[in-house]
Enzyme design. Structure first.
Site, PDB file in Angstrom:
ATOM      1  N   GLU A 179       0.805  -1.231   0.000  1.00 49.92           N
ATOM      2  CA  GLU A 179       0.000   0.000   0.000  1.00 49.92           C
ATOM      3  C   GLU A 179       0.832   1.273   0.000  1.00 49.92           C
ATOM      4  O   GLU A 179       0.830   2.032   0.961  1.00 49.92           O
ATOM      5  CB  GLU A 179      -0.966   0.008   1.195  1.00 49.92           C
ATOM      6  N   GLU A 368      -5.179  -8.776   0.527  1.00 51.67           N
ATOM      7  CA  GLU A 368      -5.868  -8.554   1.803  1.00 51.67           C
ATOM      8  C   GLU A 368      -7.349  -8.352   1.547  1.00 51.67           C
ATOM      9  O   GLU A 368      -7.737  -7.712   0.569  1.00 51.67           O
ATOM     10  CB  GLU A 368      -5.351  -7.301   2.537  1.00 51.67           C
TER      11      GLU A 368
HETATM   12  C1  GBH Z   1      -4.638  -2.492   5.374  1.00 55.90           C
HETATM   13  O1  GBH Z   1      -4.909  -1.182   5.013  1.00 55.90           O
HETATM   14  C2  GBH Z   1      -3.248  -2.691   5.902  1.00 55.90           C
HETATM   15  O2  GBH Z   1      -2.397  -3.189   4.890  1.00 55.90           O
HETATM   16  C3  GBH Z   1      -3.186  -3.553   7.105  1.00 55.90           C
HETATM   17  O3  GBH Z   1      -1.921  -3.457   7.694  1.00 55.90           O
HETATM   18  C4  GBH Z   1      -4.281  -3.162   8.055  1.00 55.90           C
HETATM   19  O4  GBH Z   1      -4.210  -3.784   9.300  1.00 55.90           O
HETATM   20  C5  GBH Z   1      -5.583  -3.508   7.392  1.00 55.90           C
HETATM   21  O5  GBH Z   1      -5.676  -2.943   6.137  1.00 55.90           O
HETATM   22  C6  GBH Z   1      -6.812  -3.082   8.174  1.00 55.90           C
HETATM   23  O6  GBH Z   1      -6.878  -1.705   8.290  1.00 55.90           O
HETATM   24  O7  GBH Z   1      -7.781   6.758   9.154  1.00 55.90           O
HETATM   25  O8  GBH Z   1      -9.946   7.298   8.188  1.00 55.90           O
HETATM   26  O9  GBH Z   1      -7.926   7.892   7.010  1.00 55.90           O
HETATM   27  C7  GBH Z   1      -6.273  -1.030   4.673  1.00 55.90           C
HETATM   28  C8  GBH Z   1      -6.620   0.190   3.897  1.00 55.90           C
HETATM   29  C9  GBH Z   1      -6.688   2.519   3.829  1.00 55.90           C
HETATM   30  C10 GBH Z   1      -7.498   1.403   5.758  1.00 55.90           C
HETATM   31  C11 GBH Z   1      -6.644   3.791   4.594  1.00 55.90           C
HETATM   32  C12 GBH Z   1      -7.465   2.672   6.548  1.00 55.90           C
HETATM   33  C13 GBH Z   1      -7.460   5.051   6.400  1.00 55.90           C
HETATM   34  C14 GBH Z   1      -8.662   5.392   7.156  1.00 55.90           C
HETATM   35  N1  GBH Z   1      -6.541   1.381   4.688  1.00 55.90           N
HETATM   36  N2  GBH Z   1      -7.619   3.798   5.670  1.00 55.90           N
HETATM   37  S1  GBH Z   1      -8.563   6.962   7.938  1.00 55.90           S
END
Ligand code: GBH
Length: 462
Positions: A179, A368
């Site tokens: 990511e 994922e």
């Molecule tokens: C993934 O990101 C990660 O790769 C993993 O490590 C993580 O544990 C898992 O997902 C679950 O979150 O704070 O409102 O801006 C997932 C995609 C994109 C999720 C950005 C959180 C930000 C939300 N992520 N998003 S905010």
């Protein structure tokens, strides 16, 4: 592009369920599960420092111990085996291998991954290795400014090649960077992930370019040092654009939007150039780069990994300049336990389909997919996480829709094997198939673990 995707190997698919030899796995990352933060010569990472800073993590926790997987990995491999999983995606902690980021390697750090890989293989589970899941060695942040410097991209390539040379006799699949989009935006623009920076637009755009360059350089380095046939690709959380209504015009608009909104990562990786619209949008804040950079970034890859959680935009065709409009998410839009995790299982159909149609990608892994849930044990001690099952079932039905149409998805890694350190949410959000009691480190299967085991067994949604 043909209107209909044809199957790559005719007859290999049953009429329902998933293709034969579909790879079922679970996923984790080093910082989120390993703990043992200062053991066997591991250096500090930017996440260690960030988590120890006041006010960064929702529950004031840190990742020093996490799931203590560094010591409990044998038991954790047995959890996977119980599920019947055939593969496991985990990440390597760069600061275990090079405590300073570059220079002197730490053989004890690599030993842990030798043990883990051997244990997986002994249990019939194929290792899929992620090289960077956000735990930059702190020394590189301090010495070079981290991803603000191209030298970090070079250091990453050095580390990636070093690991590939030593593990690729047993691990055949390597993901470069997990990511790019999130590590750049949340870590360098919003400051809510490590390293906690709030850079200017121009600086963030340069960071984004440097990260993409790090991906490309590491692809080359893995090819140069890995055993013949080592497969490599990114694991990206692309912005998934879903046609609001499935008309031909909206589908086309969703494709245009997907290409444009992912210009800084997936598009440049697969097309070797930034789109005109992207560069126009950035204007004088565009990154500095050479044509050679673009050739490196777009080094040929063997597969694309997609982390899919939610739709990012519902799109309609429009007569405007870009050809689409993004519908704003209504306040009533439902979400899972994490407030960002909007419920839209169609994303699981459209993400791989867009990758196949837009860029001709021939091999895709869902690296994922999963959800947080409250997961309180019932009075009888069981965790009846039917909300997670609901979420997973709907996503997997959409994935099955994709594979049955011939979209070349080879495997699926469920996030996550067990509850873990959910970055700035600390331990307050649980994503696991196994519940972890963080006081005792006891792992208990949730009902969703049974759901996943049954799905793997049938090779069809249970
Ligand atoms: C993934 O990101 C990660 O790769 C993993 O490590 C993580 O544990 C898992 O997902 C679950 O979150 O704070 O409102 O801006 C997932 C995609 C994109 C999720 C950005 C959180 C930000 C939300 N992520 N998003 S905010």
């Amino acid at each position: 592009m043909p209107e209909r995707l044809s199957t790559s190997s005719a007859g290999a698919r049953p009429t329902s369920g998933f293709p034969r030899r579909f790879v079922w796995g679970t996923a984790t990352s080093a910082t989120q599960i390993e703990g043992a933060a200062a053991e066997d010569g591991r250096g500090p990472s930017i996440w260690d420092r960030f988590a120890h800073r006041q006010g960064t993590i929702a529950d004031q926790s840190n990742a020093d111990i996490a799931c203590d997987h560094y010591h409990l990995y044998r038991q954790d491999v047995q959890l996977m085996k119980t599920l019947g999983a055939k593969a496991y995606r985990f990440s390597i902690a760069w600061p275990r291998i090079f405590p300073e980021g570059s220079g002197q390697p730490n053989p004890k750090g690599l030993d842990f991954y030798h043990r883990l890989v051997d244990e997986l293989i002994a249990n019939g589970i194929e290792p899929f290795v992620t090289l960077y899941h956000w735990d930059l060695p702190e020394g590189l942040q301090d010495r070079l400014g981290g991803w603000m410097s191209r030298d970090t991209a070079m250091a990453f390539a050095g580390y990636a090649g070093y690991v590939a040379e030593r593990l690729s006799d047993r691990a055949r699949h390597f993901f470069t960077i997990n990511e790019c989009s999130r590590l750049v935006h949340l870590g360098h623009r919003l400051g809510i992930d490590a390293p906690g920076l709030k850079l200017t637009e121009a600086e963030v755009n340069q960071v984004r370019h440097n990260v993409a360059l790090g991906h490309g350089l590491s692809v080359q380095s893995i090819r140069a040092h890995g055993k013949a046939g080592t497969a490599v690709g990114p694991a990206e959380n692309i912005d998934v654009c879903v046609p609001a209504i499935e008309t031909e015009a909206n589908v086309r608009a969703a494709e245009v939007a997907t290409r444009d909104l992912n210009a800084g990562y997936m598009t440049v990786i697969l097309e070797g150039k930034y789109t005109d619209a992207y560069l126009a949008r950035l204007g004088s804040n565009a990154p500095k780069y050479t044509d050679e950079d673009l050739r490196i970034i777009s080094s040929p890859i063997d597969f694309v990994g997609l982390n899919v959680y939610k739709p990012d935009h519902y799109v309609l065709a429009a007569d405007n300049e870009c050809g689409f409009v993004r519908a704003p998410f209504p306040a009533s839009f439902p979400h899972m336990d994490s407030s960002w995790l909007n419920i839209g299982p169609e994303a699981m159909y459209w993400a791989p389909r867009h990758a196949a149609r837009l860029w001709g990608v021939k091999s895709i892994y869902i690296t994922e997919n999963g959800t947080s849930a409250v997961d309180e044990p019932a009075p009888d001690g069981h965790v009846y996480d039917v909300d997670r099952i609901m979420y997973l079932r709907n996503c997997l039905m959409q994935l099955q829709r994709a594979t049955s149409e011939g979209v070349p998805v080879r495997g699926y890694f469920l996030w996550s094997l067990m509850d873990n350190f959910e970055w700035s949410d600390g331990f307050s959000k649980r994503f696991g198939l196994y519940r972890v009691d963080f006081d005792t480190q006891r792992r208990t299967p949730k009902l969703s673990a049974s759901f996943y085991r049954e799905t793997i067994k049938r090779n069809a949604v249970a």
